[in-house]
Design an enzyme around this catalytic site. Structure first.
Site, PDB file in Angstrom:
ATOM      1  N   ASP A 139       0.800  -1.229   0.000  1.00 17.54           N
ATOM      2  CA  ASP A 139       0.000   0.000   0.000  1.00 17.54           C
ATOM      3  C   ASP A 139       0.834   1.281   0.000  1.00 17.54           C
ATOM      4  O   ASP A 139       0.341   2.358  -0.306  1.00 17.54           O
ATOM      5  CB  ASP A 139      -0.952   0.025   1.204  1.00 17.54           C
ATOM      6  CG  ASP A 139      -0.233  -0.011   2.549  1.00 17.54           C
ATOM      7  OD1 ASP A 139       1.016  -0.114   2.550  1.00 17.54           O
ATOM      8  OD2 ASP A 139      -0.899   0.062   3.595  1.00 17.54           O
ATOM      9  N   HIS A 140       2.118   1.180   0.315  1.00 19.31           N
ATOM     10  CA  HIS A 140       2.936   2.385   0.488  1.00 19.31           C
ATOM     11  C   HIS A 140       3.645   2.837  -0.786  1.00 19.31           C
ATOM     12  O   HIS A 140       4.132   3.967  -0.839  1.00 19.31           O
ATOM     13  CB  HIS A 140       3.986   2.156   1.573  1.00 19.31           C
ATOM     14  CG  HIS A 140       3.518   2.475   2.960  1.00 19.31           C
ATOM     15  ND1 HIS A 140       2.371   1.952   3.501  1.00 19.31           N
ATOM     16  CD2 HIS A 140       4.049   3.282   3.924  1.00 19.31           C
ATOM     17  CE1 HIS A 140       2.221   2.409   4.732  1.00 19.31           C
ATOM     18  NE2 HIS A 140       3.215   3.214   5.010  1.00 19.31           N
ATOM     19  N   ASP A 204       3.734  -0.742  11.363  1.00 16.02           N
ATOM     20  CA  ASP A 204       3.273   0.588  10.992  1.00 16.02           C
ATOM     21  C   ASP A 204       2.695   1.218  12.241  1.00 16.02           C
ATOM     22  O   ASP A 204       1.997   0.546  13.019  1.00 16.02           O
ATOM     23  CB  ASP A 204       2.218   0.514   9.890  1.00 16.02           C
ATOM     24  CG  ASP A 204       1.886   1.890   9.326  1.00 16.02           C
ATOM     25  OD1 ASP A 204       2.417   2.230   8.252  1.00 16.02           O
ATOM     26  OD2 ASP A 204       1.093   2.614   9.955  1.00 16.02           O
ATOM     27  N   ARG A 489      -1.584  12.577  10.056  1.00 15.77           N
ATOM     28  CA  ARG A 489      -0.273  13.104  10.382  1.00 15.77           C
ATOM     29  C   ARG A 489       0.032  14.244   9.419  1.00 15.77           C
ATOM     30  O   ARG A 489      -0.313  14.178   8.250  1.00 15.77           O
ATOM     31  CB  ARG A 489       0.762  11.976  10.279  1.00 15.77           C
ATOM     32  CG  ARG A 489       2.064  12.219  10.965  1.00 15.77           C
ATOM     33  CD  ARG A 489       2.794  10.906  11.207  1.00 15.77           C
ATOM     34  NE  ARG A 489       2.285  10.229  12.389  1.00 15.77           N
ATOM     35  CZ  ARG A 489       2.560   8.965  12.696  1.00 15.77           C
ATOM     36  NH1 ARG A 489       3.300   8.239  11.882  1.00 15.77           N
ATOM     37  NH2 ARG A 489       2.090   8.431  13.798  1.00 15.77           N
ATOM     38  N   SER A 684       6.092   7.596  12.693  1.00 15.19           N
ATOM     39  CA  SER A 684       5.889   6.265  12.148  1.00 15.19           C
ATOM     40  C   SER A 684       6.753   5.225  12.858  1.00 15.19           C
ATOM     41  O   SER A 684       7.794   5.533  13.421  1.00 15.19           O
ATOM     42  CB  SER A 684       6.229   6.251  10.654  1.00 15.19           C
ATOM     43  OG  SER A 684       5.427   7.158   9.951  1.00 15.19           O
ATOM     44  N   ARG A 686       9.059   3.443  12.093  1.00 13.73           N
ATOM     45  CA  ARG A 686      10.025   3.390  10.996  1.00 13.73           C
ATOM     46  C   ARG A 686      11.369   2.908  11.529  1.00 13.73           C
ATOM     47  O   ARG A 686      12.194   3.679  11.981  1.00 13.73           O
ATOM     48  CB  ARG A 686      10.132   4.779  10.368  1.00 13.73           C
ATOM     49  CG  ARG A 686      10.709   4.805   8.973  1.00 13.73           C
ATOM     50  CD  ARG A 686      10.492   6.162   8.336  1.00 13.73           C
ATOM     51  NE  ARG A 686       9.077   6.420   8.076  1.00 13.73           N
ATOM     52  CZ  ARG A 686       8.582   7.611   7.754  1.00 13.73           C
ATOM     53  NH1 ARG A 686       9.388   8.644   7.665  1.00 13.73           N
ATOM     54  NH2 ARG A 686       7.304   7.774   7.526  1.00 13.73           N
TER      55      ARG A 686
END
Length: 799
Positions: A139-140, A204, A489, A684, A686
């Site tokens: 999806d990213h 995520d 965000r 995030s 991340r």
């Protein structure tokens, strides 16, 4: 197979069951055996029998009089060993915020940007299959530009190497693979996997979205996900529990989004750190499941570990509507007979806040931070005072936060009102459905036609502009401009790469109404617009359905994965040595056993999110190549000593880009430390923000405070995260100072139980020396990661 330039999307049928032999839902005999998963739904049903047995052991340890919150019931029932709570001496107050929990989550979900590194780390563990059901969601990596079909084709052309890698990992290890266009990870999880009582991890930060369906779902880095994928107990410091009591009823223009934007405004981006947010009260009963998901989704913006809701009738109806009727019946029976998905009567929260939904008004939050709240009635006055641009350059609705059928139907009702009045949008309008199921259903019900007929661009079922995958074209504003979005965000440069784009977060309703004025000074609740005929027009409050009256459509079968993926050991996972998208990992070196001596390479000023540390947008293409993505490390950070962005100075005074100087010092065998302020690593989940500094030779990050996920990610990669015992010591440090640990070996020898302090000897460039205290939160397990060089090194050795 559907082929597009070499990329393979597995073709399957509509999802009916996801049975997985590795799942433990049906192996626990005993008094709770009547709660075994329905046949064919084993992998989509929490192992209620085992969880209830675990919870009964917890109650024996804590004492039958101890009242538990919903969050504690779900967490403690997932303990690898409930007897670990014996040290609490019968009082959960001795657990919350104090004790580390070793947990066995039920499921893992990974989005494509983070799944690359998660899979590269999992490969290093040498296992043939995952220990729990897992899914990968593409999806990213889909850029939103002109519309769904063309954008998807471009994504397939550009990212086929990555998609093929992830699909081959799914095939080899038995992981369900949701290809590009299938939907946003969090919406797919809500529609297919989230269930009351479930515990899952997701790579995520907005994984808590699943809490809208009564789960405990926590955003983590890829190394944490690998814990669960390998069957290793996952460690979490027991959160405190923040209770949010909802009373009254939403009406008119107010939506669930306004609940969480108000909470963010009150608690700030750090107010939920260390807490699970648990909602309760009579106001909960009138919220739809997807509205609860919106609230849980943005709990990430207050720093909360996760958020959740007790089981409601709307949960039961949503499970049935999304093809999980037998699971709905079982969950309802389990809760009705055991109260497992509801807090005990008399359970106490560490903190309680109350919100009267009847008194709530819509708000917009921003710019540049999700906690700067302005009620819609005060927007014009505040905009004028703050000097924000008046004109809006674009409106965007959708994202994982607000892309449900209810969101889309309410927005469409506003568009229909305007259309009947002869009004047209004055600014570009973008719509992102959350999943193929939502897209197909709103297409059948005429909502997409309504949007497109009125000038909207309907984007692919993917993250797109929300995460920076937005190509605004040649006409994109170059300077200050305002966008209104229903996203979660809004950090600088996040959406379109322009640091001056001011993103204001609000509900899809407000965004949609505002596109017809194009002005921040318009209040759709009170103000009127002028029609082409010169008449005054005022919007009526939007209306929409929580669930489609005709039920959901599954949509195109090619967007659904294989029903029951089994590991295929013969599948080869190939990574080309010269690839600039993928790179097999090499192990980080183990700790030498000596004290650390590091040099301050950068002193960071102000907010430093994961977007500052490891930017997204165009850098997403390098998520699977650590060597390449390391070139963006801290390029958004502000140098405290000079006010410059992405500028650091060598010991001889020569300036460099921050990652360039890091690489230079690494080549010179000069370990370094970054010094920063509060909530470092906000944003995030991340893990690249931790991997990259480690890869470039960093050893310590010293801050005033950390965001939860980032601190854990640093530990996972063998970094030493420390916080100032005295925040004023931040002012004493400068670039070029040498920081040497004095008692690290003692801390390691005591497995972290040394009083929580690491002493640092500071040597100034003048030669002056002094000692400061820094705090650590290293547990015994985390000490083992540090000694091994990373958590993956340790797990691989154990396996």
């Amino acid at each position: 197979m559907l082929s597009t330039k070499g990329f393979r999307i597995s073709r399957g049928h509509v999802i009916k069951a996801l049975a997985r032999g590795r799942y433990m839902a049906s192996v626990t005999p005993g008094k709770f055996s009547q709660y075994e998963a329905p046949a064919g739904y084993e992998a989509r049903t929490p192992p209620y029998a085992r969880l209830l047995e675990n919870l009964s052991r917890v109650r024996r340890v804590l004492g039958s009089s101890q009242r538990l919150t919903l969050a504690e019931k779900i967490l403690y029932s997932h303990l690898a060993n409930p007897e670990d709570l014996e040290g609490a001496q019968g009082d959960v107050a001795n657990v919350r915020g104090k004790q580390y929990l070793k947990l066995m989550p039920d499921r893992v979900a990974m989005q494509d940007a983070s799944a690359q590194m998660a899979m590269l780390q999992f490969i290093m563990c040498g296992m043939a299959s995952t220990a729990v059901p897992a899914s990968i969601h593409c999806d990213h990596l889909v850029v939103g530009k002109v519309g769904a079909d063309q954008d998807l084709r471009s994504a397939l052309d550009t990212n086929s190497e990555v998609f093929n890698f992830l699909q081959s990992c799914g095939e080899k290890f038995g992981i369900q693979f949701w290809g590009p266009g299938s939907g946003i990870i969090h919406q797919i999880v809500l529609e297919n996997f989230s269930t009351p009582g479930l515990m899952m991890l997701g790579t995520d930060s907005h994984t808590p979205n699943a809490g809208g369906l009564g789960a405990i779902a926590i955003g983590v880095g890829g190394a944490d996900a690998v814990d669960v994928l390998t069957g290793t107990p996952w460690e979490l410091k027991a959160p405190r529990v923040l209770g949010v009591k909802l009373s009254g009823k939403l009406s008119g223009w107010t939506t669930p989004k306004d609940v969480i934007t108000k909470i963010a405004g009150e608690l700030t981006v750090r107010g939920g750190t260390g807490y699970i947010v648990e909602y309760f009260g009579e106001g909960v009963t009138q919220l739809g499941c997807t509205g609860m998901a919106t609230i849980c989704n943005m709990g990430a913006e207050i720093g909360a570990t996760t958020s959740t809701f007790p089981m409601q009738e709307s949960h039961y109806e949503y499970l049935k509507a999304t093809g999980r009727g037998p699971v709905a019946e079982l969950a309802k029976r389990v809760n009705g007979e055991t109260g497992f998905m509801t807090a005990d009567e008399g359970a106490e929260y560490d903190k309680v806040i109350e919100i009267d939904l009847s008194a709530l008004e819509p708000s917009v939050n921003g710019p540049f931070t999700p906690d700067l709240r302005t009620p819609i009635s005060e927007l014009k006055e505040t905009r004028t005072k703050e000097g924000w641009p008046q004109e809006i350059s674009a409106g965007l609705i959708g994202s994982c936060t607000n892309s449900s059928y209810q969101d889309m139907s309410r927005a469409a009702s506003i568009v229909s009102q305007a259309e009947r009045a002869g009004l047209k949008p004055k600014i570009p309008f973008f719509v992102t459905p959350g999943s193929e199921r939502v897209r197909a259903t709103i297409a059948r019900d005429g909502l997409i036609d309504t949007f497109e007929r009125n000038g909207a661009v309907v984007l692919a079922n993917a993250c797109g502009p929300c995460i920076g995958q937005w190509d605004r074209g040649e006409d994109a504003p170059k300077g200050a401009n305002v966008i209104l979005t229903s996203f979660n965000r809004n950090f600088r440069a996040r959406n379109d790469g322009n640091r001056e784009t001011e993103n204001f977060l609000t509900s899809p309703d407000i965004v949609t109404a505002m596109i017809y004025s194009g002005s921040m000074d318009f209040n759709p609740l009170t103000d009127s617009l002028t029609t082409p005929e010169g008449k005054k027009f005022k919007f009526e409050p939007p209306v929409g359905d929580q669930l489609p009256s005709q039920g959901f459509l599954e949509g195109r079968s090619e967007f659904y994965p294989e029903l029951e993926p089994k590991p295929q050991p013969k599948v080869q996972i190939a990574v080309a040595p010269d690839s600039d998208r993928l790179q097999l990992l090499k192990t980080f070196p183990a700790w030498t056993g000596s004290e650390l001596s590091t040099t301050v390479i950068l002193k960071v000023e102000g907010k430093c999110t994961t977007d500052h540390i490891s930017a997204a947008g165009p850098w997403l293409k390098y998520k699977g190549h650590l060597g390449n993505i390391a070139h963006n490390t801290l390029i958004g950070a502000v140098n405290k000593e000079t006010g410059e962005v992405n500028t650091a100075y060598d010991l001889d005074g020569k300036s460099y880009g921050i990652p360039e100087l890091m690489q230079k010092w690494k080549d010179e065998s000069r370990p370094w430390v970054v010094v920063a302020e509060h909530n470092y690593g906000e944003g995030s989940a991340r893990e690249h923000a931790a991997l990259q500094p480690r890869f470039l030779g960093g050893q310590i990050i010293l801050t005033k405070s950390f965001a939860r996920i980032h601190e854990t990610n640093l530990k996972k990669q063998g970094m030493l995260p420390l916080t100032f015992a005295n925040e004023k010591d931040y002012d004493k440090l400068s670039t070029g100072d040498v920081l040497k640990t004095l008692n690290l070996r003692d801390m390691v020898a005591k497995l972290g139980d040394n009083g929580g302090i690491v002493q640092l000897e500071v040597t100034k460039r003048s030669g002056d020396k002094f000692i400061i205290d820094a705090r650590h939160t290293m547990s015994a397990d985390q000490i083992e990661w540090f000694k091994a060089g990373s958590a993956i090194n340790f797990i691989a050795k154990q396996k």
